[in-house]
Motif scaffolding. Structure first.
Motif, PDB file in Angstrom:
ATOM      1  N   CYS A 114       9.190  21.517  91.161  1.00  0.00           N
ATOM      2  CA  CYS A 114       9.574  22.825  91.685  1.00  0.00           C
ATOM      3  C   CYS A 114       8.421  23.324  92.545  1.00  0.00           C
ATOM      4  N   ALA A 115       8.724  24.013  93.639  1.00  0.00           N
ATOM      5  CA  ALA A 115       7.657  24.463  94.527  1.00  0.00           C
ATOM      6  C   ALA A 115       8.060  25.749  95.224  1.00  0.00           C
ATOM      7  N   LEU A 157       7.134  12.410  98.089  1.00  0.00           N
ATOM      8  CA  LEU A 157       8.053  13.469  97.689  1.00  0.00           C
ATOM      9  C   LEU A 157       9.138  13.641  98.737  1.00  0.00           C
ATOM     10  N   GLN A 158      10.357  13.824  98.255  1.00  0.00           N
ATOM     11  CA  GLN A 158      11.478  14.077  99.150  1.00  0.00           C
ATOM     12  C   GLN A 158      12.088  15.426  98.780  1.00  0.00           C
ATOM     13  N   LEU A 159      12.444  16.188  99.784  1.00  0.00           N
ATOM     14  CA  LEU A 159      13.091  17.456  99.518  1.00  0.00           C
ATOM     15  C   LEU A 159      14.464  17.197  98.910  1.00  0.00           C
ATOM     16  N   LEU A 160      14.747  17.856  97.804  1.00  0.00           N
ATOM     17  CA  LEU A 160      16.057  17.727  97.167  1.00  0.00           C
ATOM     18  C   LEU A 160      16.946  18.902  97.578  1.00  0.00           C
ATOM     19  N   LEU A 161      16.406  20.117  97.462  1.00  0.00           N
ATOM     20  CA  LEU A 161      17.154  21.298  97.880  1.00  0.00           C
ATOM     21  C   LEU A 161      16.198  22.465  98.045  1.00  0.00           C
ATOM     22  N   LYS A 162      16.694  23.518  98.681  1.00  0.00           N
ATOM     23  CA  LYS A 162      15.841  24.679  98.893  1.00  0.00           C
ATOM     24  C   LYS A 162      16.679  25.947  98.938  1.00  0.00           C
ATOM     25  N   ALA A 163      15.986  27.084  98.761  1.00  0.00           N
ATOM     26  CA  ALA A 163      16.612  28.399  98.892  1.00  0.00           C
ATOM     27  C   ALA A 163      15.575  29.341  99.470  1.00  0.00           C
ATOM     28  N   THR A 164      15.959  30.118 100.438  1.00  0.00           N
ATOM     29  CA  THR A 164      14.976  30.915 101.155  1.00  0.00           C
ATOM     30  C   THR A 164      15.022  32.397 100.839  1.00  0.00           C
ATOM     31  N   LEU A 188      11.819  28.776  97.961  1.00  0.00           N
ATOM     32  CA  LEU A 188      11.746  27.939  96.762  1.00  0.00           C
ATOM     33  C   LEU A 188      12.360  26.570  97.043  1.00  0.00           C
ATOM     34  N   PHE A 189      11.791  25.558  96.409  1.00  0.00           N
ATOM     35  CA  PHE A 189      12.194  24.187  96.678  1.00  0.00           C
ATOM     36  C   PHE A 189      12.212  23.371  95.393  1.00  0.00           C
ATOM     37  N   TRP A 190      13.034  22.340  95.406  1.00  0.00           N
ATOM     38  CA  TRP A 190      12.917  21.248  94.454  1.00  0.00           C
ATOM     39  C   TRP A 190      12.683  19.971  95.249  1.00  0.00           C
ATOM     40  N   TYR A 191      11.629  19.268  94.854  1.00  0.00           N
ATOM     41  CA  TYR A 191      11.328  17.967  95.433  1.00  0.00           C
ATOM     42  C   TYR A 191      11.517  16.905  94.353  1.00  0.00           C
ATOM     43  N   VAL A 192      11.831  15.686  94.797  1.00  0.00           N
ATOM     44  CA  VAL A 192      11.978  14.572  93.870  1.00  0.00           C
ATOM     45  C   VAL A 192      11.057  13.439  94.314  1.00  0.00           C
ATOM     46  N   GLN A 193      10.431  12.807  93.345  1.00  0.00           N
ATOM     47  CA  GLN A 193       9.547  11.674  93.627  1.00  0.00           C
ATOM     48  C   GLN A 193      10.012  10.474  92.815  1.00  0.00           C
ATOM     49  N   TYR A 194      10.530   9.468  93.508  1.00  0.00           N
ATOM     50  CA  TYR A 194      10.921   8.220  92.858  1.00  0.00           C
ATOM     51  C   TYR A 194       9.681   7.352  92.686  1.00  0.00           C
ATOM     52  N   PRO A 195       9.710   6.444  91.735  1.00  0.00           N
ATOM     53  CA  PRO A 195       8.517   5.641  91.448  1.00  0.00           C
ATOM     54  C   PRO A 195       7.939   4.980  92.692  1.00  0.00           C
ATOM     55  N   THR A 252       9.032  29.410 105.756  1.00  0.00           N
ATOM     56  CA  THR A 252      10.224  29.100 104.947  1.00  0.00           C
ATOM     57  C   THR A 252      10.756  27.679 105.053  1.00  0.00           C
ATOM     58  N   THR A 253      10.326  26.893 105.964  1.00  0.00           N
ATOM     59  CA  THR A 253      10.903  25.551 105.989  1.00  0.00           C
ATOM     60  C   THR A 253      10.139  24.624 105.052  1.00  0.00           C
ATOM     61  N   GLU A 254      10.797  23.507 104.744  1.00  0.00           N
ATOM     62  CA  GLU A 254      10.211  22.601 103.779  1.00  0.00           C
ATOM     63  C   GLU A 254       9.073  21.807 104.380  1.00  0.00           C
ATOM     64  N   ALA A 255       8.266  21.218 103.513  1.00  0.00           N
ATOM     65  CA  ALA A 255       7.227  20.290 103.928  1.00  0.00           C
ATOM     66  C   ALA A 255       7.766  18.866 103.830  1.00  0.00           C
ATOM     67  N   PHE A 256       7.399  18.046 104.800  1.00  0.00           N
ATOM     68  CA  PHE A 256       7.782  16.637 104.806  1.00  0.00           C
ATOM     69  C   PHE A 256       6.559  15.824 104.421  1.00  0.00           C
ATOM     70  N   PHE A 257       6.745  14.922 103.478  1.00  0.00           N
ATOM     71  CA  PHE A 257       5.620  14.188 102.918  1.00  0.00           C
ATOM     72  C   PHE A 257       5.583  12.738 103.380  1.00  0.00           C
TER      73      PHE A 257
END
Lengths: 111, 112
Positions: free
Chosen positions: A90-91, A44-51, A33-40, B98-103
């Motif tokens: 969320c992803a 998308l940038q990864l904010l945090l994750k849990a596996t 599971l992931f949270w990504y953030v997109q600034y204007p 399990t690893t993240e994707a880079f955009f």
């Protein structure tokens, strides 16, 4: 099939307010599971994750805990700043490394 | 160094034209993706390649054709562009399991 549902926005908060953005998922197996953030105007940038279940991801004051029993991964921050204004996604990723994204929640933080 | 770079950043073109968007990653990842983000910010996967081989092909019109000359590149060709193709297209890469994707930064395509 796998899917992610997150609360609709926009969410408008005053600076230093507490933030919660709800996210629930449907998946077969044990996704990451992931949270990504997109600034204007940006990607998308990864904010945090849990596996795995009960893992807590954290970064920049944001936290989210992988809750298998409630299939949730809610994003929280104790005190938001104006600079946190962005769209949050969320992803999840499945065993085939396919990513599923929620619809995004726009956060507006006012001074 | 930009991990995932895509060009161009903006693309304005007329209906019926053919255009390409290029993507390169320098992370050494085996898997690359194309995503489409519509005006409501909804992200939908279009294609996924693993080590130059197509592994995911969602319900995308045949006018869209990805091409991966090597595992560091995944280009997107679009033929006979339509107004509904206007969106932001994101390239991404990841390692398996399990690893993240880079955009990348996204390509805003506007069809007029």
């Amino acid at each position: 099939g796998d899917s992610v549902t997150q609360m609709e926005g926009p969410v408008t908060l005053s600076e230093e307010a507490f933030l919660t953005i709800n996210c629930t998922y449907t998946a077969t197996g044990y996704p990451s599971l992931f949270w990504y953030v997109q600034y204007p105007g940006e990607g998308l940038q990864l904010l945090l994750k849990a596996t795995k279940a009960d893992d807590k991801g954290s970064n920049k004051g944001f936290e989210a805990t992988y809750r298998k029993e409630t299939t949730s991964f809610h994003l929280e921050k104790g005190s938001v700043q104006v600079s946190d204004s962005a769209v949050y996604f969320c992803a999840l990723s499945d065993i085939f490394n396919k990513f599923y994204f929620g619809s995004g929640t726009k956060l507006n933080v006012k001074p | 160094d930009t991990a995932v770079s895509q060009t161009p950043k903006y693309l304005v073109t007329q209906m019926g034209n053919d255009k390409s968007i290029k993507c390169e990653q320098n992370l050494g990842h085996d898997t690359m993706y194309w995503y489409k983000q519509d005006s409501k910010k909804f992200l939908k996967i279009m294609f996924s390649y693993n080590n130059k081989e197509l592994i995911i092909n969602e319900t995308v019109p045949n006018r869209f054709s990805p091409k991966s000359p090597d595992k560091a590149h995944l280009n997107l060709h679009i033929n006979s562009l339509e107004l509904g193709d206007s969106a932001v297209y994101f390239c991404a890469s990841s390692e398996p399991l399990t690893t993240e994707a880079f955009f990348g930064q996204g390509t805003r395509l506007t069809v007029v």
